[in-house]
Write an enzyme that holds these catalytic residues in place. Structure first.
Site, PDB file in Angstrom:
ATOM      1  N   ARG A  18      81.894  84.595  53.889  1.00 48.74           N
ATOM      2  CA  ARG A  18      83.236  84.773  54.608  1.00 48.74           C
ATOM      3  C   ARG A  18      83.775  83.885  54.253  1.00 48.74           C
ATOM      4  NH1 ARG A  18      82.150  85.241  60.820  1.00 48.74           N
ATOM      5  NH2 ARG A  18      81.183  83.391  59.748  1.00 48.74           N
ATOM      6  N   SER A  41      74.591  77.712  54.942  1.00 51.74           N
ATOM      7  CA  SER A  41      73.639  77.382  55.584  1.00 51.74           C
ATOM      8  C   SER A  41      72.197  77.538  55.117  1.00 51.74           C
ATOM      9  CB  SER A  41      73.502  78.592  56.078  1.00 51.74           C
ATOM     10  OG  SER A  41      74.876  79.151  57.359  1.00 51.74           O
ATOM     11  N   ASP A  48      75.752  75.763  59.489  1.00 49.54           N
ATOM     12  CA  ASP A  48      76.086  76.984  60.117  1.00 49.54           C
ATOM     13  C   ASP A  48      75.414  76.726  61.840  1.00 49.54           C
ATOM     14  OD1 ASP A  48      73.737  77.233  60.019  1.00 49.54           O
ATOM     15  OD2 ASP A  48      73.630  79.806  59.760  1.00 49.54           O
TER      16      ASP A  48
HETATM   17  C1  BGC Z   1      68.301  77.599  56.743  1.00 50.28           C
HETATM   18  C2  BGC Z   1      69.275  76.777  57.372  1.00 50.28           C
HETATM   19  C3  BGC Z   1      70.173  77.552  58.575  1.00 50.28           C
HETATM   20  C4  BGC Z   1      69.151  78.556  59.412  1.00 50.28           C
HETATM   21  C5  BGC Z   1      70.342  79.681  60.368  1.00 50.28           C
HETATM   22  C6  BGC Z   1      67.681  78.413  57.381  1.00 50.28           C
HETATM   23  O1  BGC Z   1      66.797  79.812  56.401  1.00 50.28           O
HETATM   24  O2  BGC Z   1      68.140  76.894  56.026  1.00 50.28           O
HETATM   25  O3  BGC Z   1      69.716  76.056  57.171  1.00 50.28           O
HETATM   26  O4  BGC Z   1      70.228  76.829  59.675  1.00 50.28           O
HETATM   27  O5  BGC Z   1      68.536  80.308  58.147  1.00 50.28           O
HETATM   28  O6  BGC Z   1      71.372  80.934  59.293  1.00 50.28           O
END
Ligand code: BGC
Length: 435
Positions: A64, A127, A180
């Protein structure tokens, strides 16, 4: 199936204990299964922050671009557009991926703002596990959730994004890099200052929380505020396979992923994988003749990831006596035309077992984090992601498990739905970084 998928309270307590040990280890040094990554975010917002910021949010299924206007008094206005990251981009080259991000920003600014060329600051929610060296600098440790763009690993992702924006001559400066979970924590704290934990339960799973500076042994710089948000990266919890109750289906799933041996906690909890675990169980039950007997094999069910977690949600929401909606799902989505009520009850039970196990494991994670920061007498946990928001009974199952683990103290742990926190949080962190 019930035996292998149920997680007893004894097991949940084992998991909590092991997670507490791993959290402390991860805060001391790197290379433990819980990465405990310093976010470099050392304060929570007061609610009075103002200004307009852009945010770019790469999660798992969603990408986004947002413009966030911080109005002060804990309120915000946000406009956002979602774009799809194609399968080709997820395993293409680094330039293709980051040029796509920059193109989306150009499009967003043209279509949604009056003065696309004025200078703007941007927070980048990325993320994935990132080793951050400052609030606006960090390198990817490894991909997950189906992404695999090798040349990104190791380099500074903010620089990659900035270079792509510069190539497209966009007047935007990236001033903050955010996970995130950290974004969700900060965004929830804007209106609820006592938020100290944030959890994502979506395509992937993870948690961040506010840790006291004196406990972050591996972080050598001074932290003037005395606290910093730590990104636990709990998806990789128990990569040494000491405590999680993995079944043969979990191991089978793991072997076919892009990151075998990695992220065992995520693979038992998150939306990307639950449907696939159910599919593997169903294939076994078909093979042994326990369900769908006497009819042609459904070729659809042979396709990996053909059974989605959203389908499990739909089946678990079916409370009709004949399980009619389950019948339609099996017919329409999976090409299994004839099912008996008995078949459908079994399919629903499998969904329930896998869904419930996910909720109970995530509750164990929350119990561990809440115990670690000594907040069993009261704390707010901000939770975002489709599982918590949309999967039937998920939050109740979590609360039940929390009650089993923590007893009466569980009532002091408030699980609150957070929505779209990651983009808004990135904007807020860009604002805090600018102070
Ligand atoms: C990532 C994290 C992320 C989580 C939720 C995981 O696969 O390693 O960094 O916060 O997914 O999106």
């Amino acid at each position: 199936m019930e035996d292998i998928f149920s997680v007893s309270v004894i097991k949940l307590n084992d998991i909590v204990r092991h997670m507490l040990v791993e959290m402390t280890r991860g805060l001391k040094e790197d290379n433990h299964s819980l990465k405990m990554l310093p976010s470099h975010v050392i304060k929570r917002p007061t609610g009075n922050e103002t200004g307009s910021y852009l945010a770019l949010d790469l999660g798992g299924s969603n990408f986004r671009v947002c413009e966030v206007i911080l109005e002060g008094n804990g309120s915000t206005r946000i406009q956002q557009r979602k774009y799809t990251v194609s399968a080709e981009l997820k395993s293409g080259t680094r330039e293709q991926l980051f040029d796509f991000f920059a193109d989306c920003v150009v499009r967003f600014l043209k279509e949604n703002t009056r003065d696309p060329d004025r200078p703007r600051k941007m927070g980048f929610t990325f993320s994935f596990p990132v080793w951050q060296t400052s609030i606006k600098q960090g390198s990817l440790i490894h991909w997950n959730k189906g992404f695999s763009v090798p040349s990104v690993q190791g380099g500074d992702v903010v620089q990659m994004l900035q270079d792509a924006l510069d190539r497209k001559k966009v007047n935007v400066t990236v001033t903050a890099l955010v996970n995130d979970t950290t974004g969700t924590l900060i965004s929830h704290a804007y209106s609820q200052p006592n938020t100290s934990i944030a959890v994502i339960l979506g395509t992937g799973t993870n948690a961040a929380y506010v840790e006291k500076a004196e406990n972050i042994f591996k972080y050598k710089q001074e932290i003037p505020t005395g606290e910093m948000i730590i990104n636990t990266e709990w998806g990789s919890f128990d990569e040494e396979f000491a405590v999680l109750p993995r079944t043969k289906y979990d191991r089978r799933l793991d072997r076919t992923t892009l990151n075998p041996g990695r992220m065992p906690f995520e693979k038992m909890i998150s939306g990307m994988y639950l449907g696939e675990i159910v599919r593997l169980v169903l294939l076994d039950l078909i093979r042994t003749g326990e369900i769908f007997s006497g009819q042609e094999r459904s070729l659809k069910l042979d396709v990996p990831y053909a059974f989605e977690t959203a389908t499990m949600s739909r089946i678990e929401r079916d409370h009709s006596i004949d399980l009619n909606d389950t019948k339609s799902v099996l017919q329409d989505l999976l090409d299994i035309p004839h099912t008996t009520l008995y078949d459908r009850i079994i399919v629903r039970s499998v969904c329930e077992l896998v869904g419930k196990r996910s909720a109970r494991l995530s509750a164990a994670g929350i119990a561990a984090v809440a115990t670690k920061i000594n907040c069993l007498n009261g704390c707010v946990v901000a939770i975002d992601g489709s599982l918590f928001e949309l999967y039937p009974h998920y939050s109740n199952r979590m609360r039940d498990a929390l009650g089993e683990i923590l007893g009466i103290s569980a009532e002091n742990i408030i699980l609150e739905q957070a929505r779209d926190g990651s983009g808004q949080g990135a904007a807020l962190i860009a604002a805090l970084a600018a102070e």
